[in-house]
Structures are given as structure tokens and as C-alpha cells.
Design an enzyme around this catalytic site. Sequence first.
Site, PDB file in Angstrom:
ATOM      1  N   GLU A  52       0.826  -1.216   0.000  1.00  0.00           N
ATOM      2  CA  GLU A  52       0.000   0.000   0.000  1.00  0.00           C
ATOM      3  C   GLU A  52       0.857   1.263   0.000  1.00  0.00           C
ATOM      4  O   GLU A  52       0.593   2.208  -0.748  1.00  0.00           O
ATOM      5  CB  GLU A  52      -0.895   0.049   1.246  1.00  0.00           C
ATOM      6  CG  GLU A  52      -1.822  -1.112   1.427  1.00  0.00           C
ATOM      7  CD  GLU A  52      -1.232  -2.175   2.354  1.00  0.00           C
ATOM      8  OE1 GLU A  52      -0.101  -2.633   2.100  1.00  0.00           O
ATOM      9  OE2 GLU A  52      -1.911  -2.557   3.317  1.00  0.00           O
ATOM     10  N   CYS A  59      -2.418  -2.484   7.554  1.00  0.00           N
ATOM     11  CA  CYS A  59      -1.849  -2.425   8.906  1.00  0.00           C
ATOM     12  C   CYS A  59      -1.949  -0.985   9.424  1.00  0.00           C
ATOM     13  O   CYS A  59      -2.370  -0.094   8.703  1.00  0.00           O
ATOM     14  CB  CYS A  59      -0.387  -2.889   8.833  1.00  0.00           C
ATOM     15  SG  CYS A  59       0.722  -1.652   8.123  1.00  0.00           S
TER      16      CYS A  59
HETATM   17 ZN   LIG Z   1       1.006  -2.005   5.859  1.00  0.00          ZN
END
Ligand SMILES: [Zn+2]
Length: 161
Positions: free
Chosen positions: A54, A82
Amino acid sequence: MTDQELMGLALQEAEKAAALGEVPVGAVVAKDGQPVALAHNLRESGKNATYHAELLAIQQACQVLGGWRLWQCELFVTLEPCPMCSGAIINSRIRRVVYGAADPKAGCCGSLTDLFALPFNHHPVIESGLRAEEASALLQEFFARLRQKRLDQKRKKEETR
Ligand SMILES: [Zn+2]
């Protein structure tokens, strides 16, 4: 491109990561239904804790579009982001996030915690579960192979003893 197709591109990125021995996670930043940035996890080969799919896709999209505000963009990622990547999603003002598999160990879009429920100044639309089975299968396959590799190494060590 449809959401399904954009997630398909993210899954292809995840496969590239797996081929490199990286945990298979792929991400695509799209604008007006067209991909502007594609990336996969490169933590091991880049020897860098921040090289998540990402983050790399967001960085690339900022470069391509020439600015840090990605409010017209959507992020497609195979695994739930995350805390670090969720932070980058808030900071880049991404409008909508679509992820595949949930991550009970580190997911910050509702699994471990929901960072987007906090009163930050930006609230993307979050959608989950798109092509989740494919994303999970890639991860399971990867970790099964890793376990097997470790077992083989252990056995080899014992044989040469
Ligand atoms: Zn991450």
C-alpha cells in the site's frame, strides 16, 4: 475497470511478491476506474520495514499524479491494511479503500482495531471481502511453503549431523 478487475490487478501484484519470497500482498491505486499505481510487498528484498504494498502504491501514485492529495483515488489491496498503511491512507486522503482478506493480527480497518472510526480529519469509505478467498489462498500457500522449507532445512541439518 470494475472493482473486480482492479482487485485482479492487486492479486497479480501479490503473486509477484510471492515469486520473490515476499509475503504476498498487492495493491493498486486507481483513479476514475483506471490503475495509476501498482505495487507489491517488498519488505524482504528491499530490506525495509516500510515497503508494504500500500505504501509503495501510494508513493507511486503521488509521483504519477504530482501531489500528495489522492482524494480522487481508490485503493485496492489484497489484505487489510496495517496501522502504518492505514495512517498513510488517512494522510493521502484516499477516498475509498477496498480490501480482500481480513488480517486479525494487524488489520486496522476493523479486525484488530478500526483506525477509521477515530475522529481523524479524513474518513475513507472502507469495503472488505472482495476476492478475499483468492487473497487468502495466496497467503496460505505462501506460509505452507515456508513451513515446508523450514522443515526440509531442519531435516537436512539432522541428516548431516
Ligand atoms: Zn502495511
